[in-house]
Design a protein around this motif. Structure first.
Motif, short mmCIF file in Angstrom:
data_model
loop_
_atom_site.label_atom_id
_atom_site.label_comp_id
_atom_site.label_asym_id
_atom_site.label_seq_id
_atom_site.Cartn_x
_atom_site.Cartn_y
_atom_site.Cartn_z
N LEU A 49 0.87 -1.26 0.13
CA LEU A 49 0.00 -0.12 0.17
C LEU A 49 0.93 1.33 -0.03
O LEU A 49 1.90 1.53 0.75
CB LEU A 49 -0.99 -0.02 1.16
N LYS A 50 0.48 2.10 -0.77
CA LYS A 50 1.34 3.49 -1.05
C LYS A 50 0.26 4.43 -0.83
O LYS A 50 -0.48 4.82 -1.66
CB LYS A 50 2.12 3.53 -2.43
N HIS A 51 0.10 5.02 0.41
CA HIS A 51 -0.95 6.01 0.58
C HIS A 51 -0.42 6.55 1.88
O HIS A 51 0.23 6.29 2.84
CB HIS A 51 -2.29 5.20 1.13
N PRO A 52 -0.67 8.19 1.91
CA PRO A 52 -0.15 8.92 2.97
C PRO A 52 -0.99 8.59 4.30
O PRO A 52 -0.27 8.88 5.65
CB PRO A 52 -0.44 10.47 2.62
N THR A 75 4.24 3.46 6.23
CA THR A 75 5.06 2.83 5.25
C THR A 75 6.23 2.04 5.86
O THR A 75 6.68 2.01 7.01
CB THR A 75 6.17 4.21 4.69
N GLN A 125 -9.93 10.68 7.09
CA GLN A 125 -8.47 10.36 6.64
C GLN A 125 -8.55 8.80 6.76
O GLN A 125 -7.69 8.04 6.01
CB GLN A 125 -7.54 11.06 7.58
N ASP A 185 -10.30 7.20 3.97
CA ASP A 185 -9.41 7.41 2.71
C ASP A 185 -8.28 5.87 2.60
O ASP A 185 -7.86 5.32 1.50
CB ASP A 185 -8.88 8.51 2.42
N ALA A 186 -7.89 6.01 3.95
CA ALA A 186 -6.75 4.85 4.10
C ALA A 186 -7.35 3.67 3.88
O ALA A 186 -6.55 2.53 3.27
CB ALA A 186 -6.00 5.02 5.26
N ALA A 225 -8.15 2.61 0.18
CA ALA A 225 -6.95 2.30 -0.56
C ALA A 225 -6.60 0.77 -0.30
O ALA A 225 -6.07 0.25 -1.30
CB ALA A 225 -5.94 3.24 -0.08
N ARG A 262 -9.25 -1.60 -2.16
CA ARG A 262 -8.87 -1.45 -3.39
C ARG A 262 -7.77 -2.48 -3.77
O ARG A 262 -7.73 -3.13 -5.04
CB ARG A 262 -8.58 -0.21 -4.13
#
Length: 431
Positions: A69-72, A76, A121, A124-125, A128, A131
């Motif tokens: 997963l690449k999401h703010p 990470t 927020q 949104d994570a 992501a 998906r």
């Protein structure tokens, strides 16, 4: 273990937190000269070798899930390494902040608009992750990290990853009891809707200061989640209906991620701050020594005057609310059918009836319901439209309810009457 050099690269400096099966350390990556967080797997001695392998595999799963997963809004993962004793470690970005659980414990219940901002927020994570085919399965305040205005979801240790063999025994229940969805409590497969239930429980805890379900032990919590409705969120204000919709026991009745995002985006706006009243002249000082009889008579007169004034104001405000409701009705865009009637069902609330189809046998009920929801969503001020619990009920005399989050629309009901499919829209005066 302070100042321990791990894998010849990561120097542990201080302990950040500890849980039942692990610990998180503050460390420095000496190769890249940056601060990182390192998660250590700590296992009790009494575990069997198979249990140890299972927990090590879960840590590997966390690394794989987060690395995909690449999401703010998702922590990470930089590296996965093995210690000298063969235990796995995860190297992650260091989030400078505290968890939502720590914030609520320190400051108490949070304002609804702030909770909506955090929820937006986290949502949104989660979207992501969904998906990418990943269900988190352990959304809770302790796994939501706050770094200034950034909100980060962490700990994918029990995430379900599409394509991975499951590490959970059939029928086993894993997660944090108070934030587990009803389907997880029953040992069923968790999906995106399960994460949204847990998000609802997280928002409830943030705005109320406690989880929606509690009990003397884990079993009592599980029974409550599986069989009871949560107590109303009394501090949540306008956020309350959204939270309660997420906490539906039936996963199909919960709002979708798209519906939820529209509502949270509106609710996350900063509330208007009323200006402070201007300083006026000091009130006159009371003269002492007045007879009690005179004072009592004055008080009675004032009370009667106030009662008359309140009564007049109520009548005037009722009329204003009725007019505002009619104004809100006239502000609706062209409806999906001809208007049949407009009835006043309460002070300041109207029920407007439209005909969707002259005969239900020749009517595409599902299509009309979808078109009605699209029409409702297009109205001014509508934040969220929640679909009916059972689509099949819409073509019956009992009908189905479409819920709406809006300042002027309270909802809509589609019913069959005299072989016609009717839509009743409930309009109220905006607050």
């Amino acid at each position: 273990m302070d100042d321990h050099l791990l894998a010849g690269r990561y120097r542990l400096t201080s302990l950040l937190g500890r849980g039942g099966m692990g610990a998180v350390w503050h460390a420095r990556d000496e190769r890249l000269d940056r601060e990182v967080a390192v998660k250590e797997l700590r296992l009790p001695e009494r575990l069997t070798e198979e249990q140890r392998r299972t927990w090590s595999a879960r840590l590997d799963r966390e690394a794989r899930a987060a690395a995909r997963l690449k999401h703010p809004g998702i922590v990470t993962v930089h590296d996965r390494i093995t210690g000298e004793d063969g235990r796995p470690w995860i190297v992650m970005e260091l989030v400078h902040g505290r968890s939502l659980a720590d914030l609520v414990e320190a400051e108490g219940p949070l304002p609804p608009h702030r909770v909506a901002q955090i929820g937006l927020q986290v949502l949104d994570a989660l979207r992501a992750a969904h998906r990418a085919g990943i269900t988190h399965r352990d959304v809770k305040p302790a796994n939501v990290l706050l770094e200034s205005q950034r909100v980060v979801l962490t700990d994918f240790g029990i995430a379900a990853v599409d394509g991975d063999a499951t590490l959970t025994r059939t029928g086993a229940v894993i997660g944090t009891p108070a934030f587990m969805s009803p389907e997880q409590v029953r040992g069923l497969e968790a999906g995106p809707a399960s994460d949204l239930w847990s998000l609802g429980a997280t928002l409830y805890a943030a705005v109320e200061g406690r989880p929606p379900f509690d009990g003397a032990n884990t079993g009592a919590v599980f029974v409550a989640i599986a069989t009871e409705d949560p107590p109303p969120a009394v501090r949540a204000g306008a956020l309350g209906p959204t939270i309660m919709a997420l906490l539906q026991r039936d996963a199909d009745r919960r709002p979708t991620g798209e519906q939820l995002r529209a509502g949270l985006a509106h609710l996350a706006q900063e509330p208007a701050v009323a200006p402070a009243p201007a300083a006026g002249p000091a009130p006159p000082r009371r003269r002492r020594g007045r007879p009690v009889l005179i004072a009592t008579a004055v008080a009675v007169a004032l009370a009667l005057t106030a009662a008359v004034a309140v009564s007049a104001f109520k009548l005037r405000s009722d009329a204003e609310r009725d007019q505002a409701a009619r104004d809100a009705y006239r502000a609706l865009t062209e409806p999906p059918g001809p208007e049949k009637s407009m009835d006043e069902v309460a002070t300041g609330e109207l029920a407007v009836t439209y005909e969707l189809c002259p005969g239900t046998e020749k009517c595409d009920v599902a299509g009309r319901v979808t078109a009605t929801m699209q029409w409702l969503a297009a109205q001014n001020g509508v934040r969220v439209v929640y679909p009916p619990a059972e689509m099949a009920d819409c073509g019956t005399r009992e009908g189905c309810l479409i819920s709406v989050a809006s300042p002027s629309l309270t909802g809509a009901r589609i019913v069959q009457s005299d072989d016609r499919l009717l839509l009743r829209v409930f309009v109220r005066a905006p607050r």
